[in-house]
Scaffold this motif. Structure first.
Motif, short mmCIF file in Angstrom:
data_model
loop_
_atom_site.label_atom_id
_atom_site.label_comp_id
_atom_site.label_asym_id
_atom_site.label_seq_id
_atom_site.Cartn_x
_atom_site.Cartn_y
_atom_site.Cartn_z
N SER B 35 0.83 -1.21 0.00
CA SER B 35 0.00 0.00 0.00
C SER B 35 0.86 1.26 0.00
N LYS B 36 0.28 2.34 -0.53
CA LYS B 36 0.99 3.62 -0.55
C LYS B 36 1.36 4.06 0.86
N GLU B 37 0.44 3.84 1.79
CA GLU B 37 0.67 4.28 3.16
C GLU B 37 1.88 3.57 3.77
N ASN B 38 1.97 2.27 3.52
CA ASN B 38 3.11 1.53 4.07
C ASN B 38 4.43 1.95 3.43
#
Lengths: 195, 111
Positions: B35-38
């Protein structure tokens, strides 16, 4: 004896003349059209350690379309990529490129044996030089034998196609804002040449 | 940055990135997307590693300038010994990019 026929009594080379006749028998080799694409943003392909490599990957945004006017036309293709490579270990890094007509590889060397890779052009770098990049060029005269639209594109690979490396287009591995970082452009140009 | 951040999470990942854009990642060879967040959560760690790597590179260059003084037929002054030790210790206690950017190199003593 073949002579040109100029009907005017004199010509002023500073004037503009409109040509309405037809030239025939003048031979081939004329450039009929030129198409070009320039990629100004970056692209990278990474194969993590133990992954077995990323193989050949098409560079996003670096392709060009051309529709030949005759099946006998040749297409001169030239791609000039600014590239860099980085490894996570103490061995040299490499990059390779090859050109494609639609889904067909063109201008590549004959397949080697074992783990050899056949490509169009190849460049080697010093070990983990984060600021090093170079231009890698591949070109050739293609014979597509069609009047349908064709697409020429570029694929890149880490030269050895093994894991633990990243290959970059239009940038070097140094991704911070520090000194010694460059952002560059790459181009692919095609020219239709009459027979 | 994106490349290093992804490899922090999955050292075996295979992927391409276009335009340095986290929204233009192509996952290759059956790599499980991250994910982008990770990915973005790794940015501070990667930024620190890049900055301290730059610092070490500069420090090593400065040390190399005076390496010849450590040869057996040379005499190193106390000031030079202190200077070189300060260079070796210059990365001690640094944990953030701001720490690295605040580093002041010691002044090289007269030889």
């Amino acid at each position: 004896m073949a002579l040109s026929k100029i009907q005017a009594e004199s010509m002023n080379l500073a004037d503009t003349y409109a040509f309405t006749g037809t030239v025939s028998g003048a031979g081939g080799g004329k450039v009929l059209q030129v198409q070009s694409t320039t990629k100004t943003d970056a692209f990278s392909v990474t194969a993590g350690g133990g992954s077995g490599g990323a193989g050949w990957q098409t560079v996003t945004g670096l392709s060009v379309n051309i529709t030949p006017s005759s099946t006998s036309s040749k297409i001169y293709v030239i791609a000039n990529l600014n590239m860099a490579s980085e490894s996570g270990s103490d061995f040299s890094t490499t990059t390779a490129i090859k050109l494609r007509r639609d889904s067909t590889d063109i201008f590549i060397g004959t397949a080697g044996t074992g783990s050899q890779t056949n490509s169009g052009s190849y460049s080697a770098f010093n070990v983990n030089d984060a600021r090093n990049s170079t231009n890698v060029i591949s070109s050739g005269l293609d014979t597509p034998s069609t009047t349908s639209q064709i697409t020429y594109s570029v694929q890149v690979s880490q030269g050895y196609n093994i894991s633990g490396r990243t290959v970059f287009v239009n940038r070097n591995p140094q991704s911070s804002d520090g000194y010694g970082t460059f952002r560059n452009a790459s181009t692919i140009t095609v020219m239709e040449i009459s027979e | 940055m994106i490349e290093k951040a992804i490899l922090k999470i999955n050292p075996n990942a295979v992927f391409s990135v276009n335009a340095d854009d986290i929204n233009q990642i192509t996952w290759l060879n059956d790599t499980t997307p991250i994910s982008k967040e990770n990915i973005e959560a790794q940015y501070p760690i990667v930024e620190f590693e890049i900055s301290i790597q730059e610092l070490r590179s500069k420090r090593n260059s400065l040390l190399a300038e005076t390496d010849y003084l450590a040869l057996s037929d040379q005499t190193m002054s106390a000031e030079m010994t202190t200077y070189r030790q300060a260079l070796r210790d210059i990365t001690n206690g640094l944990t953030t990019v701001e720490d690295v950017e605040a580093v002041v190199f010691p002044e090289k003593p007269e030889v």
